[in-house]
Design a protein around this motif. Structure first.
Motif, PDB file in Angstrom:
ATOM      1  N   GLN A 260      51.425  -8.212   6.771  1.00 17.86           N
ATOM      2  CA  GLN A 260      52.530  -7.001   6.836  1.00 17.86           C
ATOM      3  C   GLN A 260      51.886  -6.727   5.032  1.00 17.86           C
ATOM      4  O   GLN A 260      51.215  -7.795   4.310  1.00 17.86           O
TER       5      GLN A 260
ATOM      6  N   LEU B 294      54.621  -5.668  11.780  1.00 19.66           N
ATOM      7  CA  LEU B 294      53.562  -6.637  11.363  1.00 19.66           C
ATOM      8  C   LEU B 294      52.222  -7.154  12.452  1.00 19.66           C
ATOM      9  O   LEU B 294      52.732  -6.541  13.574  1.00 19.66           O
TER      10      LEU B 294
ATOM     11  N   TRP C 187      62.370  -4.320  10.806  1.00 18.55           N
ATOM     12  CA  TRP C 187      62.115  -5.756  10.509  1.00 18.55           C
ATOM     13  C   TRP C 187      62.022  -7.345  11.367  1.00 18.55           C
ATOM     14  O   TRP C 187      61.025  -7.688  12.202  1.00 18.55           O
TER      15      TRP C 187
END
Length: 361
Positions: free
Chosen positions: A96, A104, A155
């Motif tokens: 990242q 990602l 995330w």
């Protein structure tokens, strides 16, 4: 060990000795032997069920897309097996941009799935069991422990896609153990979200699970009982100046071992050193986490540190073993000269491993 730290000393040098662990043991109970994950298309050969033994391991990291299917791969695996190791750890890495990001992605430094499948087959053919330990790193360098996403939900959704990808691959290839994360201290206190990630992995992969916490992180991880074994990257400083004094190094491990034994009992899980290692540089025992302690040869100090760790933990009932960081770098990829790097290959530390491992079952 964060590969982005190959350019400089990593982590805080102000850390004091407090608690630790590693990745190798010659003693192990039958109940601790991991069973290979069911696989519809597993390798042609693999360690027999019940024969993967205690975790005596070596990490073979990848830095580029095709490292794991390069001609050197088979040679490295044979060399690792010749030390008496029974496990090899593989480290596919996604990236990242910033610590606050939620996305990602793969890069040219991410091992391809094809290369992972190739080296898993080769490792099983060499008689080695496998842990896949996926890493997340930062494109421009820095410590993955600093990842603190601005949008945790986004995330963790991205992370779940990342880690279940490798859970599927591990299940399909008969991998014996999977780490659900590595040194993500900025997120690892979020027990609810991590438990959800682990449940998603369990739905796809039936082998043994761990998480690789840094030595100064593991006590704050709330989800150990969702896993099968406590994983610790065991980079505790053991001295305040360079030393090859084995008695001094073993003495430094004693309070760490006592704390780990108590922690293992509280969590009702064994402790695996998912990483442990020392560069062959003078002063490595003062900062085992650093790639750049000095420019002076420290191969004797590296060997003394290997000996002290194995002597301090081998045979302890609560200790699952150690996985050393790391074997040789791939040709043309090493940023640290081999004679100063983490590898024990061709150094006195390799002979230490052979004495401890080569003639044990």
């Amino acid at each position: 060990m964060n590969p982005m730290k190959r350019m400089a000393a990593a982590w805080s040098a102000l850390v004091v000795l407090f608690v630790g662990a590693g990745c190798s043991s010659s003693g192990g109970d039958e109940e601790d032997t991991p069973q290979p994950a069911p696989s519809a298309s597993g390798p042609s050969t693999r360690p027999a069920d019940g024969d993967t033994g205690a975790f005596r391991g070596m990490t073979l990291p990848s830095w580029n897309t095709h490292d794991y299917d390069s001609p050197q791969a088979a040679t490295y695996l044979q060399q690792i097996a010749a030390t008496g190791a029974r496990w090899v750890t593989l480290t596919p890495t996604w990236y990242q941009d910033r610590v606050t990001d939620s996305e990602l992605r793969t890069t040219e430094e991410t091992a391809s799935d094809e290369s992972l499948r190739s080296i898993i087959r080769r490792a099983h053919d060499a008689g080695l069991a496998i842990m896949v330990k996926p890493h997340v790193d930062l494109v421009k360098g820095g410590d993955r422990a600093g990842i603190r996403p601005a949008d945790p939900d986004a995330w963790f959704a991205a992370y779940r896609r990342f880690i279940t990808h490798y859970a599927d691959l591990a299940a399909d290839t008969g991998v014996e153990q999977l780490s659900v994360g590595t040194e993500l201290a900025g997120t690892s206190q979020d027990g609810a979200r991590w438990s959800g990630v682990i449940a998603a992995v369990r739905g796809r992969y039936r082998g043994r699970l761990t998480y690789a916490a840094n030595y100064d992180e593991y006590r704050n991880v709330p989800f150990w009982k969702d896993l099968d074994v406590i994983g610790i990257d065991a980079y505790w400083p053991l001295a305040d100046r360079a030393t090859t004094d084995g008695a001094q190094l073993r003495e430094a491990w004693k309070p760490i071992a006592d704390e780990l034994a108590a922690f293992s009992e509280r969590q009702q899980r064994k402790v695996l050193f998912t990483e442990a290692g020392y560069v062959s540089q003078r002063g490595t025992t003062t900062a085992p986490y650093s790639w750049t302690v000095s420019k002076s040869d420290g191969s004797a100090e590296q060997a003394a540190a290997y000996e002290a760790l194995l002597a301090s933990f081998d045979g302890k009932a609560w200790w699952a073993g150690v996985c050393w960081w790391m074997w040789d770098d791939w040709p043309d990829s090493g940023e640290t000269a081999k004679h100063l790097a983490y590898t024990p290959h061709g150094k006195p530390a390799e002979e230490v491993l052979r004495r401890w491992w080569a003639h044990t079952g």
